[in-house]
Design a protein around this motif. Structure first.
Motif, PDB file in Angstrom:
ATOM      1  N   SER A 252       0.824  -1.213   0.000  1.00 56.21           N
ATOM      2  CA  SER A 252       0.000   0.000   0.000  1.00 56.21           C
ATOM      3  C   SER A 252       0.857   1.263   0.000  1.00 56.21           C
ATOM      4  CB  SER A 252      -0.944   0.011   1.203  1.00 56.21           C
ATOM      5  OG  SER A 252      -0.267   0.319   2.406  1.00 56.21           O
ATOM      6  N   SER A 253       2.078   1.164   0.534  1.00 53.91           N
ATOM      7  CA  SER A 253       2.971   2.336   0.558  1.00 53.91           C
ATOM      8  C   SER A 253       3.375   2.759  -0.850  1.00 53.91           C
ATOM      9  CB  SER A 253       4.222   2.034   1.398  1.00 53.91           C
ATOM     10  OG  SER A 253       5.039   1.056   0.780  1.00 53.91           O
TER      11      SER A 253
ATOM     12  N   GLN B 238       5.271   1.972  -8.343  1.00 54.39           N
ATOM     13  CA  GLN B 238       3.912   2.505  -8.465  1.00 54.39           C
ATOM     14  C   GLN B 238       3.305   2.160  -9.831  1.00 54.39           C
ATOM     15  OE1 GLN B 238       4.839   6.626  -7.611  1.00 54.39           O
ATOM     16  NE2 GLN B 238       4.139   6.437  -5.494  1.00 54.39           N
TER      17      GLN B 238
ATOM     18  N   SER C  45       0.074  -0.197 -10.429  1.00 47.89           N
ATOM     19  CA  SER C  45      -1.062   0.399 -11.133  1.00 47.89           C
ATOM     20  C   SER C  45      -1.469  -0.440 -12.340  1.00 47.89           C
ATOM     21  CB  SER C  45      -0.691   1.818 -11.581  1.00 47.89           C
ATOM     22  OG  SER C  45      -1.753   2.407 -12.314  1.00 47.89           O
TER      23      SER C  45
ATOM     24  N   ASN D  35       1.079   2.495  -3.285  1.00 50.13           N
ATOM     25  CA  ASN D  35      -0.218   2.611  -3.948  1.00 50.13           C
ATOM     26  C   ASN D  35      -1.099   3.626  -3.235  1.00 50.13           C
ATOM     27  OD1 ASN D  35      -2.054   1.661  -6.029  1.00 50.13           O
ATOM     28  ND2 ASN D  35      -3.194   0.587  -4.426  1.00 50.13           N
ATOM     29  N   GLN D  36      -0.496   4.761  -2.861  1.00 55.61           N
ATOM     30  CA  GLN D  36      -1.212   5.857  -2.205  1.00 55.61           C
ATOM     31  C   GLN D  36      -1.963   5.383  -0.960  1.00 55.61           C
ATOM     32  OE1 GLN D  36      -3.519   7.390  -5.549  1.00 55.61           O
ATOM     33  NE2 GLN D  36      -1.930   8.903  -5.987  1.00 55.61           N
ATOM     34  N   GLN D  37      -1.332   4.477  -0.212  1.00 57.20           N
ATOM     35  CA  GLN D  37      -1.868   3.922   1.042  1.00 57.20           C
ATOM     36  C   GLN D  37      -3.140   3.106   0.849  1.00 57.20           C
ATOM     37  OE1 GLN D  37       0.212   4.143   3.611  1.00 57.20           O
ATOM     38  NE2 GLN D  37       1.496   5.297   2.188  1.00 57.20           N
ATOM     39  N   ASN D  38      -3.411   2.696  -0.381  1.00 55.21           N
ATOM     40  CA  ASN D  38      -4.523   1.797  -0.658  1.00 55.21           C
ATOM     41  C   ASN D  38      -3.981   0.385  -0.839  1.00 55.21           C
ATOM     42  OD1 ASN D  38      -6.611   3.827  -0.747  1.00 55.21           O
ATOM     43  ND2 ASN D  38      -5.791   4.452  -2.738  1.00 55.21           N
TER      44      ASN D  38
END
Length: 310
Positions: free
Chosen positions: A97-98, A303, A307, A100-103
Protein backbone atom coordinates in the motif's frame (compact mmCIF):
# COMPACT_ATOMS: atom_id res chain seq x y z
CA UNK A 1 -15.76 -16.77 26.16
CA UNK A 2 -12.61 -15.33 24.63
CA UNK A 3 -9.24 -16.74 25.55
CA UNK A 4 -6.80 -14.16 26.93
CA UNK A 5 -3.80 -16.24 25.85
CA UNK A 6 -3.42 -14.38 22.59
CA UNK A 7 -1.62 -11.04 22.16
CA UNK A 8 -3.43 -7.72 21.89
CA UNK A 9 -0.47 -6.29 19.98
CA UNK A 10 -1.20 -7.98 16.69
CA UNK A 11 -1.75 -5.98 13.51
CA UNK A 12 -4.95 -3.88 13.70
CA UNK A 13 -6.49 -5.84 10.81
CA UNK A 14 -5.64 -9.23 12.33
CA UNK A 15 -8.85 -11.16 13.00
CA UNK A 16 -7.25 -12.58 16.17
CA UNK A 17 -6.43 -9.20 17.67
CA UNK A 18 -8.73 -9.73 20.65
CA UNK A 19 -7.91 -13.37 21.31
CA UNK A 20 -9.70 -16.60 20.52
CA UNK A 21 -13.46 -16.92 20.85
CA UNK A 22 -13.28 -20.56 21.91
CA UNK A 23 -17.04 -21.02 22.21
CA UNK A 24 -17.52 -19.89 18.62
CA UNK A 25 -14.58 -22.01 17.44
CA UNK A 26 -16.07 -25.10 19.10
CA UNK A 27 -19.37 -24.43 17.35
CA UNK A 28 -17.59 -24.19 14.00
CA UNK A 29 -15.35 -27.19 14.66
CA UNK A 30 -16.74 -29.66 17.18
CA UNK A 31 -13.48 -31.59 17.38
CA UNK A 32 -11.95 -28.72 19.38
CA UNK A 33 -14.30 -29.08 22.38
CA UNK A 34 -12.47 -32.00 24.10
CA UNK A 35 -9.27 -29.94 24.19
CA UNK A 36 -10.73 -26.97 26.08
CA UNK A 37 -9.33 -26.50 29.59
CA UNK A 38 -9.99 -23.91 32.28
CA UNK A 39 -6.97 -22.04 33.60
CA UNK A 40 -6.45 -21.27 37.33
CA UNK A 41 -7.64 -17.74 36.54
CA UNK A 42 -10.94 -19.17 35.28
CA UNK A 43 -10.37 -18.52 31.58
CA UNK A 44 -10.95 -21.06 28.83
CA UNK A 45 -7.87 -22.13 26.92
CA UNK A 46 -6.24 -25.20 25.41
CA UNK A 47 -3.14 -27.12 26.46
CA UNK A 48 -0.53 -25.65 24.12
CA UNK A 49 1.90 -28.44 25.01
CA UNK A 50 -0.45 -30.92 23.31
CA UNK A 51 0.38 -31.01 19.59
CA UNK A 52 -3.00 -32.52 18.68
CA UNK A 53 -4.78 -29.74 20.58
CA UNK A 54 -2.75 -27.12 18.71
CA UNK A 55 -3.47 -28.72 15.34
CA UNK A 56 -7.19 -28.93 16.14
CA UNK A 57 -7.18 -25.26 17.18
CA UNK A 58 -5.60 -24.40 13.83
CA UNK A 59 -8.26 -26.39 12.01
CA UNK A 60 -10.95 -24.46 13.88
CA UNK A 61 -9.30 -21.08 13.21
CA UNK A 62 -8.84 -21.80 9.51
CA UNK A 63 -12.44 -22.99 9.18
CA UNK A 64 -14.04 -20.17 11.19
CA UNK A 65 -11.99 -17.25 9.91
CA UNK A 66 -10.60 -18.26 6.51
CA UNK A 67 -13.24 -20.62 5.06
CA UNK A 68 -10.84 -23.59 4.98
CA UNK A 69 -13.03 -26.66 5.44
CA UNK A 70 -10.22 -29.21 5.28
CA UNK A 71 -6.75 -28.83 6.76
CA UNK A 72 -4.62 -31.67 8.07
CA UNK A 73 -0.87 -32.29 8.25
CA UNK A 74 1.30 -35.15 9.53
CA UNK A 75 2.45 -34.97 13.14
CA UNK A 76 6.08 -34.37 12.15
CA UNK A 77 5.33 -31.29 10.04
CA UNK A 78 5.42 -27.73 11.33
CA UNK A 79 2.09 -26.66 12.83
CA UNK A 80 2.30 -22.85 12.83
CA UNK A 81 0.48 -20.48 15.20
CA UNK A 82 -2.08 -18.82 12.91
CA UNK A 83 -2.31 -15.31 14.49
CA UNK A 84 1.40 -14.59 14.22
CA UNK A 85 1.65 -15.96 10.71
CA UNK A 86 -1.24 -13.91 9.36
CA UNK A 87 0.31 -10.80 10.92
CA UNK A 88 3.13 -11.06 8.36
CA UNK A 89 0.51 -11.05 5.58
CA UNK A 90 -1.09 -7.86 6.90
CA UNK A 91 2.25 -6.07 7.16
CA UNK A 92 3.06 -7.15 3.60
CA UNK A 93 -0.24 -5.60 2.52
CA UNK A 94 0.86 -2.37 4.18
CA UNK A 95 4.18 -2.58 2.33
CA UNK A 96 2.39 -2.78 -1.00
CA UNK A 97 0.00 0.00 0.00
CA UNK A 98 2.97 2.34 0.56
CA UNK A 99 3.48 2.20 -3.22
CA UNK A 100 -0.22 2.61 -3.95
CA UNK A 101 -1.21 5.86 -2.20
CA UNK A 102 -1.87 3.92 1.04
CA UNK A 103 -4.52 1.80 -0.66
CA UNK A 104 -4.04 -1.95 -0.20
CA UNK A 105 -3.95 -3.64 -3.61
CA UNK A 106 -6.22 -6.68 -3.74
CA UNK A 107 -7.29 -9.22 -6.31
CA UNK A 108 -5.88 -12.12 -8.27
CA UNK A 109 -3.54 -9.92 -10.30
CA UNK A 110 -1.40 -9.38 -7.19
CA UNK A 111 1.12 -12.21 -7.19
CA UNK A 112 2.87 -13.48 -4.06
CA UNK A 113 5.53 -16.21 -3.82
CA UNK A 114 5.84 -18.09 -0.52
CA UNK A 115 9.30 -19.67 -0.19
CA UNK A 116 9.21 -22.82 1.97
CA UNK A 117 5.43 -22.97 2.11
CA UNK A 118 5.50 -26.35 3.89
CA UNK A 119 2.71 -28.88 4.20
CA UNK A 120 0.72 -26.37 6.28
CA UNK A 121 0.43 -23.81 3.43
CA UNK A 122 -0.54 -21.22 6.04
CA UNK A 123 0.50 -18.04 4.21
CA UNK A 124 -1.29 -18.81 0.92
CA UNK A 125 -4.41 -20.00 2.78
CA UNK A 126 -4.73 -16.91 4.95
CA UNK A 127 -3.38 -14.39 2.44
CA UNK A 128 -5.63 -15.47 -0.41
CA UNK A 129 -8.65 -15.15 1.89
CA UNK A 130 -7.72 -11.77 3.36
CA UNK A 131 -6.68 -10.02 0.14
CA UNK A 132 -7.58 -12.40 -2.70
CA UNK A 133 -3.98 -12.38 -3.94
CA UNK A 134 -2.77 -15.20 -6.13
CA UNK A 135 -0.21 -17.23 -4.22
CA UNK A 136 2.50 -19.57 -5.40
CA UNK A 137 4.03 -21.79 -2.73
CA UNK A 138 7.37 -23.57 -3.16
CA UNK A 139 9.16 -26.15 -1.04
CA UNK A 140 12.08 -28.57 -1.31
CA UNK A 141 10.25 -31.42 0.45
CA UNK A 142 8.27 -33.62 -1.95
CA UNK A 143 5.88 -34.91 0.73
CA UNK A 144 5.08 -31.39 1.92
CA UNK A 145 4.33 -30.45 -1.68
CA UNK A 146 1.98 -33.43 -2.00
CA UNK A 147 0.08 -32.49 1.18
CA UNK A 148 -0.10 -28.81 0.24
CA UNK A 149 -1.60 -29.76 -3.11
CA UNK A 150 -4.17 -31.97 -1.39
CA UNK A 151 -5.22 -29.12 0.91
CA UNK A 152 -5.53 -26.82 -2.10
CA UNK A 153 -7.59 -29.33 -4.07
CA UNK A 154 -9.89 -30.34 -1.19
CA UNK A 155 -10.76 -26.68 -0.60
CA UNK A 156 -11.15 -25.82 -4.27
CA UNK A 157 -8.49 -23.09 -4.10
CA UNK A 158 -6.42 -21.70 -6.95
CA UNK A 159 -2.99 -21.74 -5.34
CA UNK A 160 0.03 -22.72 -7.42
CA UNK A 161 2.33 -25.25 -5.73
CA UNK A 162 5.88 -25.77 -7.04
CA UNK A 163 8.49 -28.31 -5.99
CA UNK A 164 12.00 -26.85 -5.66
CA UNK A 165 13.99 -29.88 -6.76
CA UNK A 166 17.41 -28.31 -6.21
CA UNK A 167 18.01 -27.39 -2.56
CA UNK A 168 20.92 -25.16 -3.60
CA UNK A 169 18.50 -22.70 -5.19
CA UNK A 170 15.70 -20.57 -3.79
CA UNK A 171 14.22 -18.66 -6.73
CA UNK A 172 15.90 -20.43 -9.66
CA UNK A 173 13.63 -23.14 -11.02
CA UNK A 174 10.60 -21.51 -9.35
CA UNK A 175 10.40 -18.07 -10.97
CA UNK A 176 9.88 -18.51 -14.70
CA UNK A 177 11.13 -16.11 -17.35
CA UNK A 178 7.75 -14.39 -17.83
CA UNK A 179 6.76 -14.24 -14.14
CA UNK A 180 6.31 -10.99 -12.24
CA UNK A 181 5.73 -11.25 -8.50
CA UNK A 182 4.68 -8.26 -6.45
CA UNK A 183 6.30 -9.80 -3.40
CA UNK A 184 8.02 -12.86 -2.03
CA UNK A 185 7.74 -13.99 1.58
CA UNK A 186 9.60 -16.54 3.65
CA UNK A 187 9.82 -17.95 7.16
CA UNK A 188 13.38 -19.32 6.90
CA UNK A 189 14.86 -22.22 8.90
CA UNK A 190 15.89 -20.70 12.21
CA UNK A 191 18.64 -23.00 13.48
CA UNK A 192 22.11 -23.74 12.08
CA UNK A 193 22.19 -27.46 12.91
CA UNK A 194 20.03 -30.39 14.03
CA UNK A 195 21.66 -30.26 17.47
CA UNK A 196 20.84 -26.57 17.86
CA UNK A 197 17.25 -27.24 16.77
CA UNK A 198 16.91 -30.07 19.32
CA UNK A 199 18.24 -27.87 22.12
CA UNK A 200 15.78 -25.16 21.14
CA UNK A 201 12.94 -27.67 21.25
CA UNK A 202 13.94 -28.88 24.73
CA UNK A 203 14.15 -25.28 25.97
CA UNK A 204 10.65 -24.50 24.71
CA UNK A 205 9.27 -27.55 26.47
CA UNK A 206 10.82 -26.37 29.73
CA UNK A 207 9.33 -22.90 29.17
CA UNK A 208 5.93 -24.57 28.89
CA UNK A 209 6.57 -26.16 32.29
CA UNK A 210 6.63 -29.65 30.82
CA UNK A 211 9.16 -32.46 30.77
CA UNK A 212 11.31 -32.19 27.62
CA UNK A 213 10.16 -34.37 24.75
CA UNK A 214 11.53 -35.10 21.29
CA UNK A 215 8.97 -32.94 19.52
CA UNK A 216 7.50 -29.52 20.16
CA UNK A 217 3.81 -28.72 20.13
CA UNK A 218 4.29 -26.93 16.80
CA UNK A 219 6.34 -29.80 15.31
CA UNK A 220 8.70 -29.31 12.41
CA UNK A 221 10.83 -31.43 10.12
CA UNK A 222 14.57 -30.91 9.78
CA UNK A 223 14.33 -28.74 6.64
CA UNK A 224 11.67 -26.59 8.36
CA UNK A 225 13.75 -26.03 11.50
CA UNK A 226 17.38 -25.83 10.46
CA UNK A 227 19.83 -25.43 7.60
CA UNK A 228 23.60 -25.05 7.43
CA UNK A 229 24.42 -21.56 8.67
CA UNK A 230 20.89 -20.98 10.00
CA UNK A 231 18.66 -18.08 9.01
CA UNK A 232 21.62 -15.76 8.42
CA UNK A 233 23.05 -17.99 5.69
CA UNK A 234 19.65 -18.82 4.23
CA UNK A 235 18.57 -15.19 3.84
CA UNK A 236 22.05 -14.18 2.65
CA UNK A 237 21.73 -16.78 -0.11
CA UNK A 238 18.29 -15.42 -0.91
CA UNK A 239 19.68 -11.88 -1.17
CA UNK A 240 22.52 -12.97 -3.47
CA UNK A 241 20.18 -14.94 -5.73
CA UNK A 242 17.60 -12.15 -5.80
CA UNK A 243 19.82 -10.08 -8.11
CA UNK A 244 19.17 -12.59 -10.90
CA UNK A 245 15.44 -11.86 -10.58
CA UNK A 246 15.68 -8.13 -9.93
CA UNK A 247 13.22 -7.28 -12.70
CA UNK A 248 10.73 -10.01 -11.82
CA UNK A 249 10.00 -9.27 -8.15
CA UNK A 250 8.92 -5.89 -6.81
CA UNK A 251 9.59 -6.63 -3.11
CA UNK A 252 11.66 -9.52 -1.79
CA UNK A 253 10.98 -10.15 1.92
CA UNK A 254 11.86 -12.59 4.68
CA UNK A 255 11.17 -12.93 8.38
CA UNK A 256 14.27 -12.43 10.54
CA UNK A 257 14.10 -14.04 13.99
CA UNK A 258 17.45 -12.97 15.40
CA UNK A 259 18.12 -9.25 15.73
CA UNK A 260 21.86 -9.84 15.37
CA UNK A 261 21.24 -11.29 11.88
CA UNK A 262 20.12 -7.89 10.59
CA UNK A 263 23.60 -6.35 10.42
CA UNK A 264 24.87 -9.21 8.27
CA UNK A 265 21.90 -8.85 5.93
CA UNK A 266 22.17 -5.07 5.70
CA UNK A 267 25.83 -5.33 4.71
CA UNK A 268 24.90 -7.91 2.10
CA UNK A 269 22.20 -5.67 0.66
CA UNK A 270 24.45 -2.62 0.52
CA UNK A 271 26.78 -4.52 -1.80
CA UNK A 272 23.98 -4.96 -4.36
CA UNK A 273 22.39 -2.41 -6.71
CA UNK A 274 19.11 -2.31 -4.78
CA UNK A 275 16.90 0.78 -4.80
CA UNK A 276 15.70 0.50 -1.21
CA UNK A 277 15.42 -1.81 1.78
CA UNK A 278 13.28 -1.73 4.90
CA UNK A 279 13.24 -3.48 8.27
CA UNK A 280 9.67 -3.70 9.57
CA UNK A 281 8.96 -4.61 13.21
CA UNK A 282 5.91 -6.63 14.16
CA UNK A 283 5.17 -6.62 17.90
CA UNK A 284 3.38 -9.68 19.28
CA UNK A 285 3.05 -9.61 23.07
CA UNK A 286 6.45 -9.75 24.74
CA UNK A 287 8.05 -10.86 21.48
CA UNK A 288 9.09 -8.48 18.71
CA UNK A 289 9.39 -10.15 15.34
CA UNK A 290 10.43 -8.47 12.13
CA UNK A 291 10.94 -8.89 8.44
CA UNK A 292 13.40 -7.40 6.00
CA UNK A 293 12.29 -6.20 2.57
CA UNK A 294 14.36 -5.08 -0.40
CA UNK A 295 13.65 -3.98 -3.95
CA UNK A 296 15.54 -3.19 -7.12
CA UNK A 297 12.67 -1.00 -8.39
CA UNK A 298 12.61 2.72 -7.60
CA UNK A 299 9.36 4.04 -6.13
CA UNK A 300 8.00 5.44 -9.41
CA UNK A 301 8.54 2.10 -11.16
CA UNK A 302 6.94 0.23 -8.27
CA UNK A 303 3.91 2.51 -8.47
CA UNK A 304 3.63 1.96 -12.23
CA UNK A 305 3.92 -1.82 -11.86
CA UNK A 306 1.21 -1.91 -9.20
CA UNK A 307 -1.06 0.40 -11.13
CA UNK A 308 -0.75 -1.83 -14.21
CA UNK A 309 -1.87 -4.82 -12.13
CA UNK A 310 -5.03 -3.23 -10.74
Amino acid sequence: MKSKSNSNKLHPRNQHLNGYNLDMLCEKHNALAPFIVVTPAGNKSIDFSNNLAVKTLNQALLKAHYNIEFWDIPEQNLCPPIPGRVDYIHYLADLLSSDNQQNIPTGRNIKALDIGTGANLVYPLTGSHEYNWHFTGSDIDANSIKIARQITQFNGLKITIKHQKNASFIFKGIINQKDLFHLTLCNPPFHASADEANKGTQRKWRNLGKSPKNTLNFGGQNNELWCKGGESQFISTMITESEQFAEQVIWFTSLVSKKETLKVLENKLKALPIAEYKIIDMAQGQKVSRFIAWTYFDKATRQQALSASL
